[in-house]
Scaffold this active site. Sequence first.
Site, PDB file in Angstrom:
ATOM      1  N   ASP A 150       0.822  -1.218   0.000  1.00 51.17           N
ATOM      2  CA  ASP A 150       0.000   0.000   0.000  1.00 51.17           C
ATOM      3  C   ASP A 150       0.854   1.266   0.000  1.00 51.17           C
ATOM      4  OD1 ASP A 150      -1.957  -1.973   0.448  1.00 51.17           O
ATOM      5  OD2 ASP A 150      -1.904  -1.645   2.606  1.00 51.17           O
ATOM      6  N   GLU A 197     -11.055  -1.140  -3.555  1.00 46.10           N
ATOM      7  CA  GLU A 197     -10.310  -0.581  -2.433  1.00 46.10           C
ATOM      8  C   GLU A 197      -9.244   0.395  -2.934  1.00 46.10           C
ATOM      9  OE1 GLU A 197      -8.616  -4.013  -0.547  1.00 46.10           O
ATOM     10  OE2 GLU A 197      -7.192  -4.383  -2.171  1.00 46.10           O
TER      11      GLU A 197
END
Length: 335
Positions: free
Chosen positions: A24, A219
């Site tokens: 991420d 997401e």
Amino acid sequence: MHNSLAAAAARTYTNPVYPHSMPDPFVLSHKGTYYAFGTAGQNAKDGRIFNLLTSKNLVDWKELGGALTPPAGSEKAEFWAPEVVYQNGTFYMYYSRGGGAIGASVGHRLHVATSTKPEGPYKEVALLDVPESKFTIDAHPFQDTDGKWYLFYARDFIDTDNGYFPGTGLVVDRLTSMTKLANESRTVMRARHPWTVFEKNRTMPLYDNRTFAEWHTLEGPFVRKHNGKYYCFYSGANFLTPRYGVDYCEADTVMGPYRDTANDTGARVLHAVAGHVRGPGHHSHVIGPDGKTEYLVYHAWDAGMKERQMCIDKLAWTKEGPRCQGPTYTPQPIP
């Protein structure tokens, strides 16, 4: 000949630019320096949360330890997907914190931490509660051209209203301050295409052990305003599968409504390359050292799928829409 080859090599990079765990990845550019933040547990050296790296060129990265001082009572918590912005002398870090793995009985909540320096340490100062969702992750703060701030994030929907699939979808809300939501959220996008399925027949302890025939995932939202339109990029599908990648929807206003036409068969911006690149996604955007070239910073699995490593590639705005000039796995011109 040897000198010319060495010079050519010095002007290139090959993904991953950070060949260690960096899920991420978010990159902040501040006063000529890049700061990368990634999902990680406690740093072994300083006990802080989130990997923290620094660079001058997006390629050569130096480890700085951890970024966030763990809040009291969070010893068993998981911290995911940090993003940092600078506003009026303060650096604000947005992230989710929760107990256990995905699907556990305790969900994730969005939080904010602050620091006076980009490298931290950051201290948690606020909970950004979303009462209607038990699982709220991947906070992305976005400042519009008029100076107003918004927060995009991902949250669970368990209904099938209007033909949507149950799963994690994308939402936007206004920030009335850097640490408070307006609680006027609007849905940006929910799953409606087969390629975004995370798992079939998935039993979710978070929802009283209910089993869903299909659970879908959208997401990692990241928003760019380009030529007067708002593009909400996101990662879709299961991060362990070849279907995982980055796509987008677009709108004429920041709060929507957002359109997702022509994305019914798979991720268009960034997707796997069989035999070379596995699970590219959960990205951020950053401008290169030349002040104009836009790069996607994303993670992808190593060959053994043991860790997600940080990669970069150029983003191009084409007549078909935004497209990553990658993912690459061979030498590329250095930014």
